[in-house]
Motif scaffolding. Structure first.
Motif, PDB file in Angstrom:
ATOM      1  N   ASP A 216       0.850  -1.188   0.000  1.00 58.99           N
ATOM      2  CA  ASP A 216       0.000   0.000   0.000  1.00 58.99           C
ATOM      3  C   ASP A 216       0.885   1.237   0.000  1.00 58.99           C
ATOM      4  N   LEU A 217       0.379   2.295  -0.602  1.00 60.08           N
ATOM      5  CA  LEU A 217       1.146   3.514  -0.831  1.00 60.08           C
ATOM      6  C   LEU A 217       0.368   4.705  -0.304  1.00 60.08           C
ATOM      7  N   VAL A 218       0.890   5.362   0.723  1.00 57.73           N
ATOM      8  CA  VAL A 218       0.254   6.547   1.278  1.00 57.73           C
ATOM      9  C   VAL A 218       0.722   7.754   0.467  1.00 57.73           C
ATOM     10  N   LEU A 219      -0.235   8.484  -0.109  1.00 51.85           N
ATOM     11  CA  LEU A 219       0.066   9.592  -1.016  1.00 51.85           C
ATOM     12  C   LEU A 219      -0.353  10.914  -0.388  1.00 51.85           C
ATOM     13  N   THR A 220       0.561  11.873  -0.391  1.00 51.43           N
ATOM     14  CA  THR A 220       0.255  13.211   0.101  1.00 51.43           C
ATOM     15  C   THR A 220       0.837  14.246  -0.849  1.00 51.43           C
ATOM     16  N   GLY A 221       0.443  15.492  -0.641  1.00 53.88           N
ATOM     17  CA  GLY A 221       1.111  16.598  -1.281  1.00 53.88           C
ATOM     18  C   GLY A 221       2.408  16.908  -0.550  1.00 53.88           C
ATOM     19  N   PRO A 222       3.048  18.037  -0.881  1.00 56.25           N
ATOM     20  CA  PRO A 222       4.357  18.352  -0.313  1.00 56.25           C
ATOM     21  C   PRO A 222       4.308  18.996   1.058  1.00 56.25           C
ATOM     22  N   GLU A 223       3.103  19.337   1.546  1.00 59.74           N
ATOM     23  CA  GLU A 223       2.999  20.016   2.840  1.00 59.74           C
ATOM     24  C   GLU A 223       1.690  19.656   3.512  1.00 59.74           C
ATOM     25  N   ALA A 224       1.704  19.667   4.840  1.00 57.13           N
ATOM     26  CA  ALA A 224       0.484  19.449   5.625  1.00 57.13           C
ATOM     27  C   ALA A 224      -0.102  20.804   5.991  1.00 57.13           C
ATOM     28  N   LEU A 225      -1.380  21.000   5.673  1.00 58.35           N
ATOM     29  CA  LEU A 225      -2.049  22.277   5.864  1.00 58.35           C
ATOM     30  C   LEU A 225      -3.288  22.105   6.734  1.00 58.35           C
ATOM     31  N   SER A 226      -3.522  23.070   7.618  1.00 56.09           N
ATOM     32  CA  SER A 226      -4.774  23.111   8.349  1.00 56.09           C
ATOM     33  C   SER A 226      -5.840  23.767   7.469  1.00 56.09           C
ATOM     34  N   TYR A 227      -7.086  23.638   7.873  1.00 51.12           N
ATOM     35  CA  TYR A 227      -8.148  24.308   7.123  1.00 51.12           C
ATOM     36  C   TYR A 227      -8.014  25.829   7.249  1.00 51.12           C
ATOM     37  N   ASP A 228      -7.443  26.312   8.349  1.00 50.85           N
ATOM     38  CA  ASP A 228      -7.143  27.745   8.446  1.00 50.85           C
ATOM     39  C   ASP A 228      -6.126  28.154   7.376  1.00 50.85           C
ATOM     40  N   ASP A 229      -5.107  27.299   7.152  1.00 41.92           N
ATOM     41  CA  ASP A 229      -4.135  27.577   6.094  1.00 41.92           C
ATOM     42  C   ASP A 229      -4.814  27.597   4.721  1.00 41.92           C
ATOM     43  N   ILE A 230      -5.719  26.639   4.510  1.00 39.63           N
ATOM     44  CA  ILE A 230      -6.396  26.534   3.218  1.00 39.63           C
ATOM     45  C   ILE A 230      -7.206  27.788   2.918  1.00 39.63           C
ATOM     46  N   VAL A 231      -8.017  28.233   3.885  1.00 45.86           N
ATOM     47  CA  VAL A 231      -8.863  29.399   3.608  1.00 45.86           C
ATOM     48  C   VAL A 231      -8.021  30.656   3.440  1.00 45.86           C
ATOM     49  N   ALA A 232      -6.851  30.707   4.068  1.00 46.55           N
ATOM     50  CA  ALA A 232      -5.966  31.853   3.863  1.00 46.55           C
ATOM     51  C   ALA A 232      -5.492  31.910   2.409  1.00 46.55           C
ATOM     52  N   VAL A 233      -5.135  30.756   1.845  1.00 45.48           N
ATOM     53  CA  VAL A 233      -4.707  30.706   0.445  1.00 45.48           C
ATOM     54  C   VAL A 233      -5.876  31.045  -0.475  1.00 45.48           C
ATOM     55  N   VAL A 234      -7.041  30.463  -0.192  1.00 44.07           N
ATOM     56  CA  VAL A 234      -8.212  30.731  -1.025  1.00 44.07           C
ATOM     57  C   VAL A 234      -8.566  32.215  -0.991  1.00 44.07           C
ATOM     58  N   SER A 235      -8.529  32.805   0.196  1.00 44.92           N
ATOM     59  CA  SER A 235      -8.842  34.229   0.323  1.00 44.92           C
ATOM     60  C   SER A 235      -7.867  35.077  -0.479  1.00 44.92           C
ATOM     61  N   GLU A 236      -6.582  34.749  -0.364  1.00 40.88           N
ATOM     62  CA  GLU A 236      -5.559  35.530  -1.069  1.00 40.88           C
ATOM     63  C   GLU A 236      -5.726  35.437  -2.579  1.00 40.88           C
ATOM     64  N   LEU A 237      -5.910  34.223  -3.077  1.00 44.80           N
ATOM     65  CA  LEU A 237      -5.958  34.032  -4.523  1.00 44.80           C
ATOM     66  C   LEU A 237      -7.275  34.502  -5.133  1.00 44.80           C
ATOM     67  N   SER A 238      -8.353  34.445  -4.361  1.00 40.48           N
ATOM     68  CA  SER A 238      -9.654  34.868  -4.884  1.00 40.48           C
ATOM     69  C   SER A 238      -9.920  36.350  -4.663  1.00 40.48           C
ATOM     70  N   GLY A 239      -9.192  36.953  -3.714  1.00 33.77           N
ATOM     71  CA  GLY A 239      -9.442  38.342  -3.390  1.00 33.77           C
ATOM     72  C   GLY A 239     -10.703  38.559  -2.584  1.00 33.77           C
ATOM     73  N   ARG A 240     -11.256  37.483  -2.044  1.00 33.80           N
ATOM     74  CA  ARG A 240     -12.475  37.562  -1.247  1.00 33.80           C
ATOM     75  C   ARG A 240     -12.263  36.807   0.066  1.00 33.80           C
ATOM     76  N   PRO A 241     -12.777  37.312   1.160  1.00 29.39           N
ATOM     77  CA  PRO A 241     -12.551  36.632   2.442  1.00 29.39           C
ATOM     78  C   PRO A 241     -13.286  35.304   2.526  1.00 29.39           C
ATOM     79  N   VAL A 242     -12.569  34.284   2.961  1.00 32.99           N
ATOM     80  CA  VAL A 242     -13.146  32.953   3.202  1.00 32.99           C
ATOM     81  C   VAL A 242     -12.750  32.546   4.611  1.00 32.99           C
ATOM     82  N   VAL A 243     -13.703  31.991   5.353  1.00 35.14           N
ATOM     83  CA  VAL A 243     -13.514  31.694   6.768  1.00 35.14           C
ATOM     84  C   VAL A 243     -13.650  30.193   7.010  1.00 35.14           C
ATOM     85  N   HIS A 244     -12.761  29.653   7.852  1.00 36.05           N
ATOM     86  CA  HIS A 244     -12.918  28.283   8.335  1.00 36.05           C
ATOM     87  C   HIS A 244     -13.916  28.285   9.482  1.00 36.05           C
TER      88      HIS A 244
END
Length: 283
Positions: free
Chosen positions: A188-216
């Motif tokens: 079995d092969l455990v697959l991940t991306g290159p970094e572990a992110l919290s949902y707070d981290d995710i909404v920060a990226v989404v907010s920045e790239l979309s230009g609109r505030p997104v909240v966890h």
């Protein structure tokens, strides 16, 4: 890579199945794209396939020597239909199978974990892909993308827990290697991306790239369960809420080198994916 016969991709119109079929076809492999609709997939032979209709299994397996298996979505006991299919596949000449599971489900665990446990005894060459949560959960019509568009929120019961979100294209790239390399992984092969992110981290990226505030929007596991139960069977809502609880407890706070080790390139980062494909807006 070994000379392959025909590969049946089950779930060929889905998130990882469509990408696996496309990458196999682009590399010159013969592909049969199995789906309930039997829809055409570029570069592949379409085939009707329904886990719950065994009459579709024989024609889909005709001339096939390897299969990519996406379990029936939302089924708490996929082994009931998948194990008879795998026995039939073996009898039909399938010698390699790659199963899509989850990083949260070990061999012998619930749902597809039972199929994982049985697979080595059923098929000569095998691999089980256990990806972390998909980055694509935040794109298209997926639940988090809808919530971002509709309310500017991402609800979860994950707290500050982190996840090694992985791109579905990277999952497909590993699937292609597992299906076509001279030697099957037989593990079995455990697959991940290159970094572990919290949902707070995710909404920060989404907010920045979309230009609109997104909240966890942090919910209790019980409230998350009740919210999910409005859209799916209660038992499945409970499973998903419990997975959020496990994330909050640190179960998915890890990264692996599997994507780079098998494909020869690093996995795509969350920011890079959305800089290319765009972030869902919200109104």
């Amino acid at each position: 890579m070994t000379a392959a016969g025909t590969t049946l991709v089950v779930g060929a119109t889905g998130t990882t199945g469509s990408r696996t079929a496309a990458q196999l076809a682009a590399a010159g492999h013969r592909v049969r794209a199995g789906s309930r609709s039997g829809a055409a997939v570029p570069g592949a032979e379409p085939a009707a396939f329904d886990w719950y209709d065994p009459a579709t299994h024989g024609p889909a397996l005709d001339g096939v020597d390897r299969v990519y298996l996406v379990p029936p979505p939302g089924d708490p006991d996929p082994a009931a239909v998948m194990l008879p299919f795998l026995r039939r596949a073996r009898a039909a000449g399938v010698r390699r199978a790659v199963l899509l599971s989850s990083s949260a489900i070990p061999a012998g665990g619930p749902a597809v974990g039972a199929v994982h446990q049985a697979l080595p005894g059923l098929i000569e060459q095998w691999a089980v892909l256990r990806p972390s949560w998909f980055m694509q959960n935040f794109t298209g019509t997926q639940v988090h993308a809808r919530s971002i568009r509709e309310s500017g929120t991402v609800p979860s019961a994950t707290g500050s827990g982190r996840v090694g979100f992985v791109d579905a294209g990277d999952i497909a790239a590993v699937a292609v290697r597992a299906l076509t390399d001279d030697e099957a992984p037989d593990t079995d092969l455990v697959l991940t991306g290159p970094e572990a992110l919290s949902y707070d981290d995710i909404v920060a990226v989404v907010s920045e790239l979309s230009g609109r505030p997104v909240v966890h929007r942090r919910l209790s596991p019980e409230r998350m369960r009740d919210r999910l139960a409005e859209e799916m069977p209660p038992e499945w809502a409970t499973v998903l809420a419990d997975l959020d609880r496990a994330i909050a407890d640190g179960a998915e706070d890890r990264v692996t080198d599997t994507v780079e080790r098998l494909t020869g390139r690093p996995p795509r980062a969350f920011r890079a994916l959305f800089e290319k494909e765009g972030i869902p807006g919200h109104g």
